[in-house]
Write an enzyme that holds these catalytic residues in place. Structure first.
Site, mmCIF file in Angstrom:
data_model
loop_
_atom_site.group_PDB
_atom_site.id
_atom_site.type_symbol
_atom_site.label_atom_id
_atom_site.label_comp_id
_atom_site.label_asym_id
_atom_site.label_seq_id
_atom_site.Cartn_x
_atom_site.Cartn_y
_atom_site.Cartn_z
ATOM 1 N N ASP A 217 0.826 -1.205 0.000
ATOM 2 C CA ASP A 217 0.000 0.000 0.000
ATOM 3 C C ASP A 217 0.859 1.253 0.000
ATOM 4 O OD1 ASP A 217 -1.952 -1.899 0.255
ATOM 5 O OD2 ASP A 217 -2.395 -1.466 2.357
ATOM 6 N N LYS B 22 -9.836 -2.387 9.440
ATOM 7 C CA LYS B 22 -8.720 -3.326 9.534
ATOM 8 C C LYS B 22 -8.067 -3.311 10.910
ATOM 9 C CE LYS B 22 -4.938 -2.509 7.122
ATOM 10 N NZ LYS B 22 -3.977 -2.448 6.007
#
Length: 522
Positions: A237, A282
């Site tokens: 990411d 998350k």
């Protein structure tokens, strides 16, 4: 190499965006955050840090196993305006932060790093202990990601007695939170950049101590920073947000070292990101999902290495990619092994993973092993296993799905390499664009099946959304992002509306239906 380039500092939006997309009014957005900053803090920001979100074309949940991935940055981004506080009052602590968010649901947060030292510690421990910021890893809070980015700047650039500047910051963004488009990584990257810039630590305005940071070093710092909010990210990411280039995917390799290279996307391919409105928190669910998968893949790697009689130190957290390298006799100093060699070894590993299945009879259909079985298979004592795999992370499970996770990782790593090869071949040869798109779509479909059945990181809404897309003419459809993620990535040809009359309308209406269903459940 792209990872070795310095962090760019722009003074106008034309240089920043070039010919990139017109779907968002960039000037209006940037002016808005600058004007809002001046209204709230009485002056213009000195810097505005930008970190885009990302979409992962293929390579789901294999980056923390050190296998290569193929993401691309997207236009939606996080912007963080920042400036030193000009009038420092006696009550202002060193490096204090007034943090505000343009989304009204988020309230102002004021915090400061606390300097601390202990008398009898090593030089390295002093460096790590010198600054402290309270970060709540049990509750998802927006300022935690700002603090996480700040932490890396503190410990890398302000060890040894110097103090960071007191600052005001204003955060805004168009990457939806919990969406699977890496809003959390973009927040941490943006925060890290903002604190680097305002303290004069970027290449263009470097002052004081510490290294002049490259894009690759920023990625490594941001990965370490995000772990402070309780997420053990693999680096995809952050690398996609920092290193991506226009009109291309980015092949990111993490072993034997971080490297990145552009992969041109084939002409005629249209990637659509579709929103299912499912939110994935998350950081909140990490112990049952993200962090659990990290532990499962690490434990699987040790057990496979033991079965294959490969050397692994007792305290080593060997990864599945490292096991592949040792099995193939890869020399790290020589760089990553040739693609054909790697693909061949991956095929062998898909046969070797049988040793990860339960050896004792268990309930029907159960492919996982208990904690006790996993420890026994690892060859470690319970205490040794805990120290290596559980002392640094919280996980929650009754059975650990080592076989399923490893099967996904090895097959997904192969798909990434094949996807890259197809794109590169299409760039250099006159292949039929439609054949190329069909081949890529097939790999995406296989990835979705693996994510759903083996890695179990999909959800009913995503499964339905991908099925809808295929029914109206998509060549490929797969989830992208986190566990129970919000987005699906759909692959169409650019003449989709001609090839499938009414197809675009059918897709749009179907997406509205699934979104309406999701909203009605709340």
């Amino acid at each position: 190499m792209a990872a070795e380039q310095p962090i760019p500092v722009y003074t106008n939006l034309t240089d920043l965006y070039g010919s990139l997309g017109t779907s968002l009014n960039h000037a209006e957005k940037w002016n808005s955050v600058a004007e809002e900053f001046q209204q709230r803090f009485g002056r213009k920001p000195a810097f505005i840090a930008r970190a885009p979100g990302r979409v992962n074309l293929i390579g789901e949940h294999i980056d923390y196993c050190l296998f290569g991935v193929l993401p691309a940055a997207i236009e939606r981004d996080i912007l963080i305006a920042i400036s030193r506080r000009p009038n420092i009052h006696a009550e202002d602590a060193p490096g204090s932060v007034f943090a505000e968010n343009m989304q009204t649901k988020y309230t102002r947060q004021v915090f400061a790093p606390a300097p601390r030292r202990r008398a009898s510690v090593s030089e390295e421990e002093v460096r790590l202990e010198e600054w402290h910021l309270d970060i709540n890893t049990k509750e998802l809070r927006w300022e935690s990601y700002v603090k996480a980015g700040y932490y890396g700047v503190l410990i890398n650039y302000f060890a040894g007695g110097s103090n960071p500047a007191p600052v005001d910051i204003l955060v805004t963004g168009t990457v939806p939170a919990g969406s699977g488009l890496s809003s959390s990584a973009a927040m941490v990257v943006g925060s890290t950049l903002a604190f680097l810039a305002v303290n004069g630590k970027l290449e263009g305005n470097f002052t004081g101590n510490g290294p002049k940071i490259t894009k690759g070093q920023l990625v490594e710092m941001a990965v370490a920073n995000e772990k402070r909010v309780g997420v053990n990210s693999g680096g995809m990411d952050q690398a996609a947000s920092v290193i991506s280039v226009p009109s291309s995917a980015l092949y990111i390799s993490f072993f034997p070292e971080l490297s990145a290279s552009a992969v041109p996307l084939p002409s005629g391919a249209v990637f659509i990101i579709a929103n299912s409105l499912v939110v994935s928190d998350k950081a909140v669910t990490a112990k049952r999902n993200y962090n659990l998968r990290v532990v499962e893949t690490l434990a699987a790697a040790r057990i496979l290495a033991r079965r294959l009689e490969l050397k692994v130190e007792k305290t080593e957290k060997v990864t599945l990619r490292e096991v592949v390298g040792r099995l193939a006799g890869e020399v790290e100093e020589a760089g990553e092994m040739p693609v054909e060699w790697l693909l061949e070894t991956l095929k062998r590993m898909e046969r070797e993973i049988e040793c990860l299945k339960p050896t004792k009879s268990s309930e029907e259909g159960q492919m996982g092993v208990t904690m006790e079985e996993m420890i026994e298979m690892s060859g470690l004592t319970a205490e040794e296993f805990h120290d290596v795999y559980l002392s640094w992370v919280e996980v929650e499970a009754t059975h650990f799905q080592l076989y399923k996770r490893a099967k996904h990782v090895f097959s997904e790593a192969s798909r990434v390499l094949q996807f890259r090869q197809i794109c590169l071949a299409a760039e250099s040869s006159p292949s039929s664009p439609m054949d190329v798109i069909k081949d890529l779509g097939q790999l995406m479909n296989e990835s979705q099946t693996s994510c759903n059945e083996l890695f179990q990181c999909s959800c009913p809404e995503l499964n339905e959304l991908t099925e809808i897309a295929m029914n109206v003419g998509a060549f490929g459809s797969r989830l992208t992002g986190e566990y129970s993620t919000v987005y699906s990535l759909l692959l169409f040809s650019d003449d989709f509306h001609i090839k499938a009359p009414g197809g675009a309308d059918a897709l749009y209406l179907s997406l509205l239906r699934i979104m309406s269903t999701r909203l009605s459940r709340k």
